[in-house]
Design a protein around this motif. Structure first.
Motif, PDB file in Angstrom:
ATOM      1  N   THR A   1       0.807  -1.224   0.000  1.00  0.00           N
ATOM      2  CA  THR A   1       0.000   0.000   0.000  1.00  0.00           C
ATOM      3  C   THR A   1       0.837   1.268   0.000  1.00  0.00           C
ATOM      4  O   THR A   1       0.322   2.359  -0.241  1.00  0.00           O
ATOM      5  N   GLY A   2       2.154   1.154   0.276  1.00  0.00           N
ATOM      6  CA  GLY A   2       3.020   2.327   0.284  1.00  0.00           C
ATOM      7  C   GLY A   2       4.410   1.941   0.747  1.00  0.00           C
ATOM      8  O   GLY A   2       4.705   0.766   0.985  1.00  0.00           O
ATOM      9  N   TYR A   3       5.282   2.918   0.854  1.00  0.00           N
ATOM     10  CA  TYR A   3       6.638   2.655   1.324  1.00  0.00           C
ATOM     11  C   TYR A   3       7.201   3.900   1.999  1.00  0.00           C
ATOM     12  O   TYR A   3       6.739   5.026   1.776  1.00  0.00           O
ATOM     13  N   GLN A   4       8.199   3.694   2.849  1.00  0.00           N
ATOM     14  CA  GLN A   4       8.997   4.792   3.366  1.00  0.00           C
ATOM     15  C   GLN A   4      10.458   4.552   3.005  1.00  0.00           C
ATOM     16  O   GLN A   4      10.931   3.411   2.951  1.00  0.00           O
ATOM     17  N   SER A   5      11.176   5.630   2.711  1.00  0.00           N
ATOM     18  CA  SER A   5      12.611   5.576   2.466  1.00  0.00           C
ATOM     19  C   SER A   5      13.277   6.642   3.321  1.00  0.00           C
ATOM     20  O   SER A   5      12.699   7.707   3.562  1.00  0.00           O
ATOM     21  N   PHE A   6      14.493   6.369   3.758  1.00  0.00           N
ATOM     22  CA  PHE A   6      15.195   7.377   4.542  1.00  0.00           C
ATOM     23  C   PHE A   6      16.694   7.186   4.433  1.00  0.00           C
ATOM     24  O   PHE A   6      17.187   6.123   4.079  1.00  0.00           O
TER      25      PHE A   6
ATOM     26  N   TYR B   1      21.519  14.488  10.215  1.00  0.00           N
ATOM     27  CA  TYR B   1      20.500  15.077   9.338  1.00  0.00           C
ATOM     28  C   TYR B   1      19.708  13.951   8.695  1.00  0.00           C
ATOM     29  O   TYR B   1      20.258  13.121   7.969  1.00  0.00           O
ATOM     30  N   ALA B   2      18.426  13.902   8.979  1.00  0.00           N
ATOM     31  CA  ALA B   2      17.566  12.817   8.505  1.00  0.00           C
ATOM     32  C   ALA B   2      16.686  13.299   7.354  1.00  0.00           C
ATOM     33  O   ALA B   2      16.081  14.369   7.436  1.00  0.00           O
ATOM     34  N   VAL B   3      16.619  12.501   6.292  1.00  0.00           N
ATOM     35  CA  VAL B   3      15.662  12.716   5.202  1.00  0.00           C
ATOM     36  C   VAL B   3      14.719  11.520   5.222  1.00  0.00           C
ATOM     37  O   VAL B   3      15.127  10.391   4.963  1.00  0.00           O
TER      38      VAL B   3
END
Length: 484
Positions: A280-285, A308-310
């Protein structure tokens, strides 16, 4: 005579630096995730990369990996392992060197020799070990990584220092005082089972790719190049790529008086529907670290780190049974945990964004030195990417607990006046950051700095995912190894 792997195995473990821990009810489930965009098979022509980045294969690689590169339009230059050593050409900067993990594990001395010659004059490149042969997933994989790390340490000496990531569930993490025998943390065996592992040099970092296939090959290539190539190169590269493959980064200014230390990520994991199990979706960092130091008039030296987080996420429109469901990121919770409650000498200094608010564009400035002089600062700016009336915006809350050293920022995506079906396949990005420093006058105020991160994303439908990692941050020493 001992094998090369036996000679360098203690330091080879330093290279295993993208380890992802997904917490569950009773302990930890350990897993790595590929740097990839979910949502089915996509075909991309990345042939424009060939004018900016050179791809080399040392020896041979599996036919399936050759086909992946060919399908993307990427040109490969083959360098023979045998018979070509004396004629090996030194590589240009911005090169990608691909080697077969199984072959490198069986012939570590051969690969050490040819790679050392190839990389002697290059200063910015990526080494990718591909491990698509399930029969090879044994000690030979670690031998291959040992060989690569020996090359990097030989070429760079003390200037090459990978950021090391540990299993957060390991309770044996500790920091020896000067003169004590160094120890480390438990490593994860993901490096043996991963389809590919990439090491880069400027700044140091590592990506573990669990799955590499036709569905995510373009995303893997782009994420790796984005994190590890100079901004000047990727600026040219970005115009050649589909927009949904270009990760965001937006440090507006700074961090001043600091140098890049290394990067962890991109790391990507997925959400699934609770009824049908579809993606249903994803996260990337990724986390990018910077280092500086300051000596007070008293002569006391303070080591200062900036994290520093993206943190990005996207939802998809899916079908479950006879229903069409719209998904978009609703909540991001980003944690940078300096472990002050465990190590009082690891001091959280400043963080952002602070307090609470609602904006489409978020700008904040952080500075280090509330106790040591304010010599370091950075300004960050990011947005939802929309300017039209009634468009989505962020509401954010600062849940930081300074005595614990835990920075926790919650961002909520507000739809504004938009219907949910307009938010499918829209990438939202948030970028919290913070400063921490080592106070040598307090317990635990000595190298390395131990920092934890937790990345949580929840969709509007309640589907969620969480990743936790721990990193050891140093300056320029090789006196560390891990036990597993």
């Amino acid at each position: 005579m001992k094998k090369l792997a036996e000679l360098v195995a203690p330091t080879a473990a330093l290279l295993i630096s993208v380890l992802v821990i997904t917490s569950v009810l009773y302990g930890y489930h350990v897993q790595t995730f590929s740097s990839a965009v979910a949502g089915g098979s996509r075909s991309y022509d990345l042939s424009g990369i060939n004018s900016l980045v050179k791809f080399y294969v040392v020896g041979s690689i599996p036919s399936s990996v050759q086909q992946l590169f060919k399908s993307l339009g990427i040109q490969l230059t083959y360098i023979p392992l045998e018979g070509g050593l004396a004629r090996a050409t030194k590589l240009e900067d911005n090169s990608v060197v691909v080697i077969n993990t199984r072959d490198a594990g069986l012939k570590p001395l051969n690969y050490y020799y040819v790679l050392t010659r190839l990389l002697d004059k290059a200063s910015n490149y990526i080494i990718v070990l591909v491990n698509k042969d399930p029969k090879a997933r044994d000690h030979s994989v670690l031998d291959a990584h040992a060989s690569v790390f020996k090359v990097l340490s030989q070429v760079y000496g003390k200037t090459y220092e990978p950021v090391m990531v540990c299993d957060p569930s390991d309770e044996t993490l500790w920091q020896p005082r000067e003169g004590e025998k160094p120890s480390g943390c438990r490593l994860h065996p993901a490096v043996v089972s991963a389809d590919a592992v990439a090491y880069y040099t400027r700044p140091p970092g590592t990506v573990v790719v669990e799955n590499l296939d036709e569905n995510n090959a373009a995303s893997v290539v782009v994420f790796i190049l984005k994190a590890y190539l100079p901004n000047s190169v990727f600026t040219k590269l970005a115009t050649l790529l589909p927009r949904d493959l270009v990760p965001s980064t937006s440090i507006k200014e700074g961090p001043s008086n600091m140098v890049p230390l290394g990067t962890v990520g991109w790391i990507t994991n997925y959400t699934r529907g609770r009824t049908c199990g579809e993606i249903t979706g994803y996260q990337s960092f990724y986390i990018r670290y910077f280092y500086g130091n300051i000596t007070l008039a008293t002569g006391t030296l303070y080591h200062v780190f900036y994290a520093y987080a993206v943190h990005s996420g996207k939802g998809y429109q899916t079908t479950c049974w006879w229903s069409t469901i719209n998904h978009y990121p609703r909540v991001f919770e980003t944690v940078i945990y300096w472990k002050t409650d465990t190590y009082p000498g690891q001091v959280l200094d400043d963080w952002g964004p602070k307090n609470a608010g609602s904006q489409r564009v978020i700008t904040y400035t952080v500075s280090a030195g509330m106790a040591i002089g304010k010599d370091f600062s950075a300004t960050i700016e990011y947005s939802t990417g929309f300017t039209e009336p009634n468009a989505p915006y962020y509401t954010w809350m600062d849940l930081t607990d300074p005595p614990l050293g835990k920075v926790k920022v919650r961002h909520i995506v507000e739809r504004g006046g938009w219907p949910e079906d307009r938010l499918n396949d829209v990438l939202f990005t948030v970028e919290p950051s913070s400063y921490g420093y080592l106070d040598p006058n307090k317990p635990g105020g000595y190298l390395p700095m131990v920092v934890y991160h937790s990345m949580y994303m929840e969709l509007n439908t309640g589907d969620s995912t969480n990743v936790t990692i721990a990193a050891l941050l140093r300056t320029n020493s090789y006196d560390w190894w891990f036990t597993s």
